[in-house]
Scaffold this active site. Sequence first.
Site, PDB file in Angstrom:
ATOM      1  N   ASP A 183       0.757  -1.177  -0.134  1.00  0.00           N
ATOM      2  CA  ASP A 183       0.123  -0.165   0.119  1.00  0.00           C
ATOM      3  C   ASP A 183       1.017   1.025  -0.198  1.00  0.00           C
ATOM      4  OD1 ASP A 183      -1.715   2.158   0.909  1.00  0.00           O
ATOM      5  OD2 ASP A 183      -3.124   0.802   1.213  1.00  0.00           O
ATOM      6  N   HIS A 184       1.002   2.024  -1.197  1.00  0.00           N
ATOM      7  CA  HIS A 184       2.112   2.806  -1.269  1.00  0.00           C
ATOM      8  C   HIS A 184       1.995   4.053  -0.360  1.00  0.00           C
ATOM      9  CE1 HIS A 184      -0.324   5.126  -4.233  1.00  0.00           C
ATOM     10  NE2 HIS A 184       0.506   6.228  -3.830  1.00  0.00           N
ATOM     11  N   HIS A 246      -5.663   2.867   1.071  1.00  0.00           N
ATOM     12  CA  HIS A 246      -5.058   4.232   1.375  1.00  0.00           C
ATOM     13  C   HIS A 246      -5.435   4.825   2.664  1.00  0.00           C
ATOM     14  CE1 HIS A 246      -2.855   3.016  -2.246  1.00  0.00           C
ATOM     15  NE2 HIS A 246      -3.349   3.766  -3.046  1.00  0.00           N
TER      16      HIS A 246
END
Length: 497
Positions: A183-184, A246
């Site tokens: 999950d950047h 996010h």
Amino acid sequence: NKTANQMLVIFGASGDLTARKLVPALFNLYKAKQLPENFVVLGVSRSNMTDGEFRRKVVQESTYLKDKVKDASSDFINTFADKFFYEDLGEDYNKVYNKLATRISDLNNKFSTGENYIFYLSTPPSLYEVIAKNLSEQGLNNETNGWKRIIVEKPFGYSLETAKKLNIGLQTYFNESQIYRIDHYLGKETVQNLLVTRFSNSIFEPLWNRNYIHHIEITNAESVGVEKRGGYYDKSGALRDMFQNHLLQIVSLIVMEPPIDASAQEIRNEKVKALKSLRIMRDEETLYNNTVRGQYLASVIDGKKVKGYREEEGVDPNSKTETYAAIKFFVDNWRWKDVPFYVRTAKRMPTKVTEVVIHFKSPHHQVFKNSDMNNKDNQLIIRIQPDEGILIKFGVKVPGQGFTVERANLDFYYSNLADNNVMDAYERLLLDAMQGDATLYARADEVEAAWEFVDPILDYWKNGSDVNIYGYSSGVWGPTNSDRLLEGDLKWRNPGE
Ligand code: BG6
């Protein structure tokens, strides 16, 4: 340097993500001397390419690397490019991987990568299980000699049911400890700093609860539309694309209790508990009152005509997919009971910004009548991006006779730090996976808890009897209808307004 010698095998290597994110991240790590002594990247996909063609595509001729390599000598760049190899899988990912296994083994022997392999799946999720199964058939999940890790990209599932299926599929062939769900947002320095702000200071945490916090607001805005990803986005929408992953990750860091220590296990245990305490909305009335979705319309911005969502390439002209989502919810636990959380995410907003605002309650008794603070609250604003930093808004006395109070700002910006070499999210996450640190990766139960909360909203938006999708002009802060979520005379804080 704790990073062991290893090989990074990228599935879907001819795709956009490899060139856009992974290779630039690897180049930065290479420049910072963070890559291990023996390190090989093997790109795998269905395109026909030689090693040389692959190197040129993702390194020498890559538009994404241009800025990064401009001061580097060609020797330096070529030494980097020489770490890249390519294997054509033919037309299908679901086949016997013996040729691939032989290639991996040959490269391992030649470059002494210690049989430590990371398999990065930058492919559609429908292939995750297929690839995991085929790797395991070749013994490439076996950690007797060297470790094996698998990184999967989002979207991780389409619903709770599909996420569970994916988890079971992957866990059939790899242990949970070998699986890294990316999950950047967790790779962003400012998101990690939420933990530090809360748990390494004694001035915030005592106030971090229902006794002092009035409400919490999270805004994630992008000025761009869906760009070239209409085909993907139209099946996804803002709630699946941004909120389930996010934004709920950010929520979990705000909501969680202090972990016992900073280990992956303890932090993730607390995050799961946090996500499980979100109050799930089940009946139509609650869902109507607490959710708003919208879709951007064609507009003129700075004299330029921009397309409406339904005119975008790959998008159904009658699409009901949301490009704006605003959700109000509560957290059912001791700390947060009755504190509303307002979270919104959207495309085609006036600006690109992500921020968390903690709104504190007003003092119980107003001493200063002539006070600007009477209808303004103390706020702690955590700016995730851009202009990364923290801002506190508080009341000060206006110089002069009497007690006139005005709101002033106290701010900190990352850019003021002497050493503000902020790592890109992918760079940080890749390095963590290379070192076996899963703290910033989502665990199976976290992902499932997030879906559990999101599923009924998606279902209501799809099948509900009184559900609308509101149009909003591109370049405004979403549909005015979203104001109905706010209690009393609250207003959304629109950054920059
Ligand atoms: C991705 C979404 O996960 O995040 C995109 O799929 C979105 O739609 C992007 O644009 C936003 O990331 P960032 O780091 O630019 O905020």
